[in-house]
Design a protein around this motif. Structure first.
Motif, PDB file in Angstrom:
ATOM      1  N   GLY A 122       0.835  -1.203   0.000  1.00  0.00           N
ATOM      2  CA  GLY A 122       0.000   0.000   0.000  1.00  0.00           C
ATOM      3  C   GLY A 122       0.864   1.247   0.000  1.00  0.00           C
ATOM      4  O   GLY A 122       1.829   1.325   0.758  1.00  0.00           O
ATOM      5  N   MET A 123       0.516   2.198  -0.855  1.00  0.00           N
ATOM      6  CA  MET A 123       1.283   3.443  -0.961  1.00  0.00           C
ATOM      7  C   MET A 123       0.337   4.629  -1.111  1.00  0.00           C
ATOM      8  O   MET A 123      -0.619   4.560  -1.874  1.00  0.00           O
ATOM      9  CB  MET A 123       2.199   3.413  -2.186  1.00  0.00           C
ATOM     10  N   PRO A 124       0.634   5.725  -0.400  1.00  0.00           N
ATOM     11  CA  PRO A 124      -0.149   6.945  -0.614  1.00  0.00           C
ATOM     12  C   PRO A 124       0.245   7.578  -1.945  1.00  0.00           C
ATOM     13  O   PRO A 124       1.368   7.380  -2.427  1.00  0.00           O
ATOM     14  CB  PRO A 124       0.262   7.831   0.564  1.00  0.00           C
ATOM     15  N   LEU A 125      -0.673   8.306  -2.526  1.00  0.00           N
ATOM     16  CA  LEU A 125      -0.400   9.035  -3.772  1.00  0.00           C
ATOM     17  C   LEU A 125      -0.381  10.525  -3.465  1.00  0.00           C
ATOM     18  O   LEU A 125      -1.351  11.067  -2.924  1.00  0.00           O
ATOM     19  CB  LEU A 125      -1.488   8.764  -4.810  1.00  0.00           C
ATOM     20  N   GLU A 126       0.713  11.161  -3.811  1.00  0.00           N
ATOM     21  CA  GLU A 126       0.825  12.601  -3.621  1.00  0.00           C
ATOM     22  C   GLU A 126       1.174  13.263  -4.939  1.00  0.00           C
ATOM     23  O   GLU A 126       1.917  12.711  -5.744  1.00  0.00           O
ATOM     24  CB  GLU A 126       1.903  12.923  -2.589  1.00  0.00           C
ATOM     25  N   ARG A 127       0.616  14.414  -5.128  1.00  0.00           N
ATOM     26  CA  ARG A 127       0.946  15.223  -6.295  1.00  0.00           C
ATOM     27  C   ARG A 127       1.256  16.623  -5.792  1.00  0.00           C
ATOM     28  O   ARG A 127       0.428  17.217  -5.097  1.00  0.00           O
ATOM     29  CB  ARG A 127      -0.222  15.240  -7.268  1.00  0.00           C
ATOM     30  N   ASP A 128       2.452  17.103  -6.077  1.00  0.00           N
ATOM     31  CA  ASP A 128       2.895  18.423  -5.630  1.00  0.00           C
ATOM     32  C   ASP A 128       2.750  18.584  -4.115  1.00  0.00           C
ATOM     33  O   ASP A 128       2.318  19.621  -3.622  1.00  0.00           O
ATOM     34  CB  ASP A 128       2.121  19.531  -6.359  1.00  0.00           C
ATOM     35  N   GLY A 129       3.069  17.503  -3.387  1.00  0.00           N
ATOM     36  CA  GLY A 129       3.029  17.539  -1.938  1.00  0.00           C
ATOM     37  C   GLY A 129       1.641  17.437  -1.328  1.00  0.00           C
ATOM     38  O   GLY A 129       1.485  17.566  -0.120  1.00  0.00           O
ATOM     39  N   VAL A 130       0.626  17.187  -2.151  1.00  0.00           N
ATOM     40  CA  VAL A 130      -0.748  17.076  -1.676  1.00  0.00           C
ATOM     41  C   VAL A 130      -1.196  15.618  -1.784  1.00  0.00           C
ATOM     42  O   VAL A 130      -1.058  14.999  -2.842  1.00  0.00           O
ATOM     43  CB  VAL A 130      -1.700  17.975  -2.505  1.00  0.00           C
ATOM     44  N   LEU A 131      -1.732  15.083  -0.714  1.00  0.00           N
ATOM     45  CA  LEU A 131      -2.259  13.727  -0.715  1.00  0.00           C
ATOM     46  C   LEU A 131      -3.511  13.690  -1.584  1.00  0.00           C
ATOM     47  O   LEU A 131      -4.468  14.413  -1.326  1.00  0.00           O
ATOM     48  CB  LEU A 131      -2.592  13.293   0.713  1.00  0.00           C
ATOM     49  N   VAL A 132      -3.489  12.856  -2.632  1.00  0.00           N
ATOM     50  CA  VAL A 132      -4.627  12.805  -3.549  1.00  0.00           C
ATOM     51  C   VAL A 132      -5.295  11.436  -3.589  1.00  0.00           C
ATOM     52  O   VAL A 132      -6.307  11.257  -4.261  1.00  0.00           O
ATOM     53  CB  VAL A 132      -4.220  13.233  -4.980  1.00  0.00           C
ATOM     54  N   GLY A 133      -4.744  10.454  -2.901  1.00  0.00           N
ATOM     55  CA  GLY A 133      -5.329   9.121  -2.893  1.00  0.00           C
ATOM     56  C   GLY A 133      -4.306   8.105  -2.445  1.00  0.00           C
ATOM     57  O   GLY A 133      -3.305   8.446  -1.813  1.00  0.00           O
ATOM     58  N   ALA A 134      -4.562   6.856  -2.775  1.00  0.00           N
ATOM     59  CA  ALA A 134      -3.652   5.776  -2.414  1.00  0.00           C
ATOM     60  C   ALA A 134      -3.910   4.602  -3.343  1.00  0.00           C
ATOM     61  O   ALA A 134      -4.956   4.519  -3.996  1.00  0.00           O
ATOM     62  CB  ALA A 134      -3.863   5.357  -0.962  1.00  0.00           C
ATOM     63  N   GLN A 167       5.005  -5.167  -3.414  1.00  0.00           N
ATOM     64  CA  GLN A 167       5.683  -3.872  -3.368  1.00  0.00           C
ATOM     65  C   GLN A 167       6.191  -3.477  -4.742  1.00  0.00           C
ATOM     66  O   GLN A 167       6.086  -2.315  -5.140  1.00  0.00           O
ATOM     67  CB  GLN A 167       6.831  -3.881  -2.355  1.00  0.00           C
ATOM     68  N   GLN A 168       6.711  -4.433  -5.497  1.00  0.00           N
ATOM     69  CA  GLN A 168       7.188  -4.144  -6.846  1.00  0.00           C
ATOM     70  C   GLN A 168       6.030  -3.652  -7.719  1.00  0.00           C
ATOM     71  O   GLN A 168       6.179  -2.684  -8.470  1.00  0.00           O
ATOM     72  CB  GLN A 168       7.819  -5.389  -7.453  1.00  0.00           C
ATOM     73  N   ALA A 169       4.878  -4.284  -7.605  1.00  0.00           N
ATOM     74  CA  ALA A 169       3.726  -3.881  -8.404  1.00  0.00           C
ATOM     75  C   ALA A 169       3.220  -2.497  -8.009  1.00  0.00           C
ATOM     76  O   ALA A 169       2.914  -1.670  -8.868  1.00  0.00           O
ATOM     77  CB  ALA A 169       2.606  -4.913  -8.270  1.00  0.00           C
ATOM     78  N   VAL A 170       3.149  -2.230  -6.703  1.00  0.00           N
ATOM     79  CA  VAL A 170       2.664  -0.929  -6.267  1.00  0.00           C
ATOM     80  C   VAL A 170       3.666   0.172  -6.632  1.00  0.00           C
ATOM     81  O   VAL A 170       3.267   1.280  -7.009  1.00  0.00           O
ATOM     82  CB  VAL A 170       2.291  -0.914  -4.768  1.00  0.00           C
ATOM     83  N   ASP A 171       4.950  -0.131  -6.580  1.00  0.00           N
ATOM     84  CA  ASP A 171       5.961   0.849  -7.003  1.00  0.00           C
ATOM     85  C   ASP A 171       5.805   1.185  -8.485  1.00  0.00           C
ATOM     86  O   ASP A 171       5.942   2.344  -8.880  1.00  0.00           O
ATOM     87  CB  ASP A 171       7.374   0.338  -6.713  1.00  0.00           C
ATOM     88  N   ALA A 172       5.489   0.176  -9.307  1.00  0.00           N
ATOM     89  CA  ALA A 172       5.261   0.416 -10.738  1.00  0.00           C
ATOM     90  C   ALA A 172       4.027   1.294 -10.931  1.00  0.00           C
ATOM     91  O   ALA A 172       4.026   2.186 -11.790  1.00  0.00           O
ATOM     92  CB  ALA A 172       5.103  -0.911 -11.478  1.00  0.00           C
ATOM     93  N   GLY A 173       2.995   1.065 -10.135  1.00  0.00           N
ATOM     94  CA  GLY A 173       1.802   1.907 -10.215  1.00  0.00           C
ATOM     95  C   GLY A 173       2.081   3.346  -9.838  1.00  0.00           C
ATOM     96  O   GLY A 173       1.608   4.282 -10.488  1.00  0.00           O
ATOM     97  N   ILE A 174       2.886   3.529  -8.794  1.00  0.00           N
ATOM     98  CA  ILE A 174       3.260   4.884  -8.378  1.00  0.00           C
ATOM     99  C   ILE A 174       4.062   5.561  -9.481  1.00  0.00           C
ATOM    100  O   ILE A 174       3.844   6.746  -9.782  1.00  0.00           O
ATOM    101  CB  ILE A 174       4.063   4.848  -7.057  1.00  0.00           C
ATOM    102  N   ALA A 175       4.995   4.835 -10.072  1.00  0.00           N
ATOM    103  CA  ALA A 175       5.820   5.414 -11.147  1.00  0.00           C
ATOM    104  C   ALA A 175       4.938   5.852 -12.317  1.00  0.00           C
ATOM    105  O   ALA A 175       5.134   6.935 -12.881  1.00  0.00           O
ATOM    106  CB  ALA A 175       6.866   4.402 -11.605  1.00  0.00           C
ATOM    107  N   ALA A 176       3.943   5.033 -12.676  1.00  0.00           N
ATOM    108  CA  ALA A 176       3.041   5.393 -13.763  1.00  0.00           C
ATOM    109  C   ALA A 176       2.204   6.623 -13.405  1.00  0.00           C
ATOM    110  O   ALA A 176       1.973   7.496 -14.235  1.00  0.00           O
ATOM    111  CB  ALA A 176       2.136   4.213 -14.097  1.00  0.00           C
ATOM    112  N   PHE A 177       1.781   6.695 -12.165  1.00  0.00           N
ATOM    113  CA  PHE A 177       1.015   7.835 -11.692  1.00  0.00           C
ATOM    114  C   PHE A 177       1.843   9.125 -11.791  1.00  0.00           C
ATOM    115  O   PHE A 177       1.329  10.172 -12.191  1.00  0.00           O
ATOM    116  CB  PHE A 177       0.562   7.604 -10.246  1.00  0.00           C
ATOM    117  N   MET A 178       3.099   9.039 -11.431  1.00  0.00           N
ATOM    118  CA  MET A 178       3.968  10.215 -11.431  1.00  0.00           C
ATOM    119  C   MET A 178       4.207  10.737 -12.839  1.00  0.00           C
ATOM    120  O   MET A 178       4.380  11.931 -13.033  1.00  0.00           O
ATOM    121  CB  MET A 178       5.297   9.896 -10.747  1.00  0.00           C
TER     122      MET A 178
END
Length: 93
Positions: free
Chosen positions: A56-68, A80-91
């Motif tokens: 599980g990872m929080p999602l932040e954009r420009d320092g603002v929590l926008v989801g997880a 963890q590898q899968a969630v890290d890939a999701g975070i990278a795609a989100f960024m």
């Protein structure tokens, strides 16, 4: 994931919930909630929805929590590898 346990659906959702309300990766909770620690038993709050292992990872954009986001179905390293890939795609998006 083929042959993944169906409980993974609930675990993934609860990992996202845990990361969101704690504003931190779920993998970082285990060392502070185990027996003998200050927050022992923390994982039992919120109706037992707190998940204290990787995925599980929080999602932040420009320092603002926008989801997880939460991932389950593999072992801790795979989740963890899968969630890290999701975070990278989100960024990127």
């Amino acid at each position: 994931m083929d042959a993944a346990d169906l409980v993974g659906i609930t675990l993934a959702r609860d990992k996202a919930f845990t990361a969101l309300v704690n504003r931190m990766p779920t993998r970082d909770l285990a060392p502070i909630v185990g027996p003998g620690t200050e927050f022992y038993g923390y994982d039992s709050i919120a109706g037992g929805r707190m998940i204290v292992f990787a995925g599980g990872m929080p999602l932040e954009r420009d320092g603002v929590l926008v989801g997880a986001v939460g991932v389950s179905g593999g072992d801790a390293a795979q989740d963890q590898q899968a969630v890290d890939a999701g975070i990278a795609a989100f960024m990127v998006g």
